[in-house]
Design a protein around this motif. Structure first.
Motif, mmCIF file in Angstrom:
data_model
loop_
_atom_site.group_PDB
_atom_site.id
_atom_site.type_symbol
_atom_site.label_atom_id
_atom_site.label_comp_id
_atom_site.label_asym_id
_atom_site.label_seq_id
_atom_site.Cartn_x
_atom_site.Cartn_y
_atom_site.Cartn_z
ATOM 1 N N CYS A 82 -42.683 6.190 11.141
ATOM 2 C CA CYS A 82 -43.243 7.021 12.206
ATOM 3 C C CYS A 82 -42.186 7.230 13.284
ATOM 4 O O CYS A 82 -41.390 6.337 13.549
ATOM 5 N N LYS A 126 -48.184 1.593 21.956
ATOM 6 C CA LYS A 126 -49.575 1.887 21.591
ATOM 7 C C LYS A 126 -49.889 1.519 20.145
ATOM 8 O O LYS A 126 -51.050 1.458 19.765
ATOM 9 N N TYR A 127 -48.853 1.266 19.349
ATOM 10 C CA TYR A 127 -49.073 1.099 17.916
ATOM 11 C C TYR A 127 -48.876 -0.330 17.400
ATOM 12 O O TYR A 127 -48.892 -0.564 16.205
ATOM 13 N N ASN A 149 -53.883 1.413 15.615
ATOM 14 C CA ASN A 149 -54.049 2.787 16.106
ATOM 15 C C ASN A 149 -53.351 3.861 15.279
ATOM 16 O O ASN A 149 -53.053 4.942 15.797
ATOM 17 N N VAL A 150 -53.060 3.576 14.010
ATOM 18 C CA VAL A 150 -52.539 4.602 13.103
ATOM 19 C C VAL A 150 -53.430 4.638 11.864
ATOM 20 O O VAL A 150 -54.275 3.759 11.663
ATOM 21 N N ALA A 190 -49.599 -3.809 13.308
ATOM 22 C CA ALA A 190 -49.753 -2.393 13.651
ATOM 23 C C ALA A 190 -51.217 -2.068 13.937
ATOM 24 O O ALA A 190 -52.124 -2.606 13.304
ATOM 25 N N VAL A 235 -41.301 2.110 12.727
ATOM 26 C CA VAL A 235 -41.297 3.090 13.814
ATOM 27 C C VAL A 235 -39.880 3.259 14.367
ATOM 28 O O VAL A 235 -39.074 2.327 14.348
ATOM 29 N N THR A 247 -52.084 9.390 12.848
ATOM 30 C CA THR A 247 -53.420 8.800 12.974
ATOM 31 C C THR A 247 -54.413 9.442 12.008
ATOM 32 O O THR A 247 -55.580 9.057 11.969
ATOM 33 N N LYS A 276 -48.632 11.705 20.119
ATOM 34 C CA LYS A 276 -48.978 10.679 19.132
ATOM 35 C C LYS A 276 -47.741 10.411 18.294
ATOM 36 O O LYS A 276 -46.802 11.197 18.293
ATOM 37 N N ALA A 277 -47.801 9.318 17.524
ATOM 38 C CA ALA A 277 -46.746 9.076 16.541
ATOM 39 C C ALA A 277 -46.831 10.152 15.458
ATOM 40 O O ALA A 277 -47.918 10.625 15.122
#
Length: 192
Positions: free
Chosen positions: A57, A67-68, A99-100, A97, A113, A35, A130-131
């Motif tokens: 990721c 989440k991504y 939130n990154v 995608a 991912v 992120t 997190k990623a």
């Protein structure tokens, strides 16, 4: 140093915007907080790689993966399940995608991912919450580093933290399979 101390140090480094070298479920990787755009830019710089070529990721679970992306097609979960049951580690490229770091998202809005099931990298992702960027620990165009001893000195010197775990390994590791899933269910195998 224990594995837990190693993970703690690596997470602290990434939370401060640092870049790490770490063992994954495939080859050794260069990683950072997925992120953090500045950290992602540093990874591209270390690899001497054009930032139009997307990075992978790693995440520790289905829940974290969700989440991504705005939407994950059911075929993606089938691929995830087949990997979880002992299949070859498989990276999935999905559209929409979120939130990154923006510089991690490909021009078409997709992100690559992979859920890791290997003990060290899974715990690292879990502790990070997190990623984590996971790109092979090499200069772009060079062979992937299967073991720590394969990593070029300039890559080791360029990162902020080098994990101690699994440094002594000398066994074959291969990069993940990569499969791109399109919005309309198209499946494209990028790397077997």
């Amino acid at each position: 140093m224990t594995i837990q101390e190693d993970i703690k140090n690596a997470v602290e480094c990434m939370r401060k915007g640092g870049v790490i070298l770490y063992p994954t479920d495939t080859v050794w990787g260069i990683g950072c907080d997925a992120t953090n755009p500045e950290a992602v830019a540093k990874v591209y710089q270390i690899k001497q790689r054009d930032d139009s070529k997307a990075l992978i990721c790693l995440v520790d679970s289905d829940a974290r993966m969700q989440k991504y992306f705005r939407n994950i097609p059911s075929v993606a979960w089938e691929l995830v399940d087949s990997t979880a049951e002992g299949g070859k580690p498989t990276t999935i490229i999905l559209d929409d995608a979120v939130n990154v770091a923006p510089n991690l998202i490909a021009e078409d809005g997709s992100l690559a991912v992979r859920i890791t099931y290997e003990k060290f990298s899974k715990e690292l992702c879990f502790r990070m919450q997190k990623a984590i960027v996971s790109t092979s620990a090499n200069i772009s165009g060079q062979p992937a580093a299967q073991n720590f001893c394969d990593i070029a000195p300039e890559v080791v010197e360029a990162v902020d933290y080098v994990c101690w775990s699994r440094r002594q390994e000398h066994k074959p590791h291969t990069p993940s399979s990569i499969i791109k899933l399109g919005r309309n269910g198209e499946v494209t195998i990028i790397r077997k």
